[in-house]
Motif scaffolding. Structure first.
Motif, short mmCIF file in Angstrom:
data_model
loop_
_atom_site.label_atom_id
_atom_site.label_comp_id
_atom_site.label_asym_id
_atom_site.label_seq_id
_atom_site.Cartn_x
_atom_site.Cartn_y
_atom_site.Cartn_z
N ASP A 188 47.71 33.73 44.91
CA ASP A 188 48.05 34.73 45.93
C ASP A 188 46.89 35.71 46.05
O ASP A 188 46.44 36.28 45.05
CB ASP A 188 49.32 35.47 45.52
CG ASP A 188 49.91 36.31 46.64
OD1 ASP A 188 49.35 36.27 47.76
OD2 ASP A 188 50.92 36.98 46.41
N GLY A 189 46.38 35.88 47.25
CA GLY A 189 45.29 36.79 47.48
C GLY A 189 44.02 36.39 46.76
O GLY A 189 43.12 37.21 46.57
N THR A 232 39.54 43.11 39.05
CA THR A 232 40.29 41.91 39.45
C THR A 232 39.35 40.72 39.64
O THR A 232 38.32 40.83 40.30
CB THR A 232 41.08 42.18 40.75
OG1 THR A 232 42.11 43.13 40.47
CG2 THR A 232 41.70 40.92 41.31
N ASN A 233 39.73 39.57 39.06
CA ASN A 233 38.91 38.36 39.10
C ASN A 233 39.28 37.47 40.28
O ASN A 233 40.41 37.50 40.78
CB ASN A 233 39.09 37.56 37.81
CG ASN A 233 38.65 38.34 36.59
OD1 ASN A 233 37.73 39.15 36.65
ND2 ASN A 233 39.31 38.10 35.46
N GLN A 234 38.32 36.63 40.69
CA GLN A 234 38.50 35.71 41.81
C GLN A 234 37.96 34.33 41.45
O GLN A 234 37.20 34.18 40.50
CB GLN A 234 37.77 36.24 43.04
CG GLN A 234 36.26 36.38 42.84
CD GLN A 234 35.55 36.85 44.08
OE1 GLN A 234 35.95 36.54 45.20
NE2 GLN A 234 34.48 37.61 43.90
N ASP A 258 40.54 40.96 52.40
CA ASP A 258 39.29 41.10 53.15
C ASP A 258 39.10 39.88 54.04
O ASP A 258 39.98 39.02 54.12
CB ASP A 258 38.11 41.32 52.19
CG ASP A 258 37.88 40.14 51.24
OD1 ASP A 258 38.37 39.02 51.52
OD2 ASP A 258 37.20 40.34 50.21
N GLN A 259 37.95 39.78 54.68
CA GLN A 259 37.72 38.70 55.64
C GLN A 259 37.69 37.33 54.98
O GLN A 259 37.92 36.30 55.64
CB GLN A 259 36.42 38.95 56.41
CG GLN A 259 36.48 40.16 57.34
CD GLN A 259 35.19 40.36 58.11
OE1 GLN A 259 34.15 39.79 57.78
NE2 GLN A 259 35.25 41.17 59.15
N SER A 260 37.39 37.29 53.69
CA SER A 260 37.34 36.00 52.99
C SER A 260 38.70 35.55 52.49
O SER A 260 38.84 34.43 52.00
CB SER A 260 36.37 36.10 51.81
OG SER A 260 36.95 36.86 50.75
#
Length: 506
Positions: free
Chosen positions: A142-143, A167-169, A205-207
């Motif tokens: 999610d996100g 926060t990691n991605q 965000d846009q990504s």
């Protein structure tokens, strides 16, 4: 066309690298008392293949070479136990077959019950793989959030607004260090029942990754705390937070006040605070009326700082007071202790003094100006009578107990920052004298606990809190896959006899 789809289906089913639910052996681990699935249970094979249960307590096992035979799984989980065999091993062998199922029952040592993971990837990964129903709209990602540090949340405009730290991605080791956020519906307004989970709607965000909501200028990350909503003179609700800019090894060099712009889903800087001011908003706020005036209380280990509950006062640091027995010292003394004619500590609301803390009181004790049993921070374990040093806490009114309840993390317990305690008092100011450990961890941190009074059920008999599960500060270099650096939700039943009111005398 029909033949094409039939051929495609045959290829998918027969391809060795494609697994369907029937290929997995499902292992579920449940609480022997409640029969609810337990997240964060580690199952390990003899050759050290490690599996961790998802938020349904499920492991999806499909290991080439180990199917259709007996496989031994060792079992371990923070705050839960499983019987040892005659050789001292904790686990069980299972006849592993595709489509088969097994259930382990663990005894809960924790007073609080672990419910589910709130943030990160793969929250219901194994349930999805084995075809088990899940409550979340986004059960595996999610996100694009893989992990999030400490939470702040508050009800604003009849919704729950959530904000986190670093926060990691998935796409790179560096992620969002300027406060991602999300919103969820209250259970009473159509949101999930809190026992099931929280459907987060991230600000993106846009990504498609959780966006930065508080990118304040300056070097290093931006963190927030002291999240609070206040109404202005016109009755309009505003949401504020204290921000800090951080560089190097957790060194804060700027702090100030920000307000949330709901249209932009962005915090906007209101002012920079005097960095040398001893009193400022910090921790998880508590609203409290004294002498007919509405105040907001702040503090880390206890809410001992107050300011009138207005936007103007919140921004005016000279308006802040702290509840203390300290007074300005003379000569070589930095601080002196204020006593009445009988020699008792005289607590008053005072300005321009630092709030009481465990470390400050230890200095006074070493100086001989304060006895250990006199200190404000003299919280003791109701079982062992040993003193407990609180790192930080979250305080809320509880209608069921008709008390103020504290959920607190311990500093230097059986794990450095992994032990969680419950206490209660007649006032949010305390005194907090007795506590019961409700959550334990083995060489793992679980810090910055946040109590959620907006989710309390049955008139407050059931309360909910979360914290950050991470190896940080723990000395443990082995990170739990998917769970590390994420938020875990717990439920605490205040009717539990281990929390009987008579155990917490005032």
């Amino acid at each position: 066309m029909a033949r094409y789809y039939a051929l495609l289906l045959t290829m998918l089913v027969c391809t060795p690298h494609f697994s369907v639910a029937a290929d997995y052996y499902q292992i579920q681990v449940i609480d022997a008392e409640t029969e609810r699935g337990i997240p964060l249970v580690e199952l390990e094979t003899v050759n050290q293949i490690l599996y961790v249960t998802d938020s349904n307590g499920i492991v999806a096992f499909h290991e080439p070479g180990l199917m259709n035979q007996e496989v031994y799984f060792s079992i371990r989980s923070h705050g839960y136990t499983y019987p040892k065999d005659n050789f001292g091993f904790t686990g069980k062998k299972l006849n592993v077959t595709p489509g088969g199922k097994a259930v382990f029952k663990l005894k809960r040592i924790n007073v609080a019950q672990r419910l589910y993971r709130i943030t990160g990837g793969g929250i219901y990964r194994d349930s999805v793989l084995t075809g088990v129903s899940v409550p979340l709209k986004h059960p595996v990602l999610d996100g694009r959030v893989l992990g999030s540090d400490s939470v702040e949340n508050v009800i604003f405009k009849n919704k729950v607004y959530w904000f986190w730290g670093d926060t990691n991605q998935p796409r790179y080791p560096l992620g969002n260090y300027d406060v991602p956020g999300a919103v969820s519906e209250l259970p009473s307004q159509g949101g999930l029942a809190i026992q099931k989970g929280v459907n987060l709607n991230y600000f993106l965000d846009q990504s498609g990754f959780a966006k930065k909501t508080c990118a304040m200028p300056g070097e290093g990350p931006t963190w927030i705390d002291a999240l609070v909503t206040l109404k202005d003179e016109s009755g309009i609700e505003h949401m504020f937070a204290k921000y800090v800019k951080v560089r190097g090894m957790l060194t804060a060099y700027e702090r100030g006040l920000v307000e949330f712009n709901d249209a932009l889903k962005q915090f906007e800087k209101q002012q920079v605070f005097d960095f040398d001011a001893p009193l400022y908003p910090v921790g998880h706020p508590v609203k409290y009326k004294m002498d007919g005036i509405d105040y907001v209380l702040f503090g880390l280990a206890a809410p001992l700082i107050r300011v009138p509950a207005t936007p103007d006062a919140l921004a005016d640091l000279p308006e802040y007071e702290t509840y203390t027995y300290l007074k300005a010292g003379t000569g070589t003394e930095e601080w002196a202790v204020d006593r009445d004619v009988q020699g008792q500590l005289r607590y008053q609301w005072r300005k321009h003094l630092p709030p009481l803390s465990y470390d400050l009181e230890q200095k006074l004790i070493q100086q001989g100006t304060l006895a250990a049993e006199e200190g404000y921070f003299y919280l003791r374990d109701i079982k062992t009578k040993q003193a407990i040093q609180i790192h930080n806490s979250s305080v809320a009114w509880n209608a069921y107990r008709k008390k103020w309840t504290m959920i607190a993390s311990q500093k230097f317990g059986t794990s450095v920052l992994g032990e969680i305690w419950y206490s209660e008092a007649d006032s949010p100011l305390g005194p907090w004298k007795w506590a019961r450990k409700i959550v334990t961890h083995h060489k793992y941190s679980f810090y910055n606990p946040k109590q959620h009074p907006m989710f309390a059920e049955e008139n407050g008999r059931l309360i909910y809190f979360e914290g950050t599960y991470t190896t940080l500060f723990s000395g443990n270099e082995v990170k739990t896959p998917r769970y590390d650096y994420n938020q875990m939700m717990y439920q605490l039943d205040l009717s539990d006899p281990r929390l009987a009111p008579e155990l917490f005398p005032q």
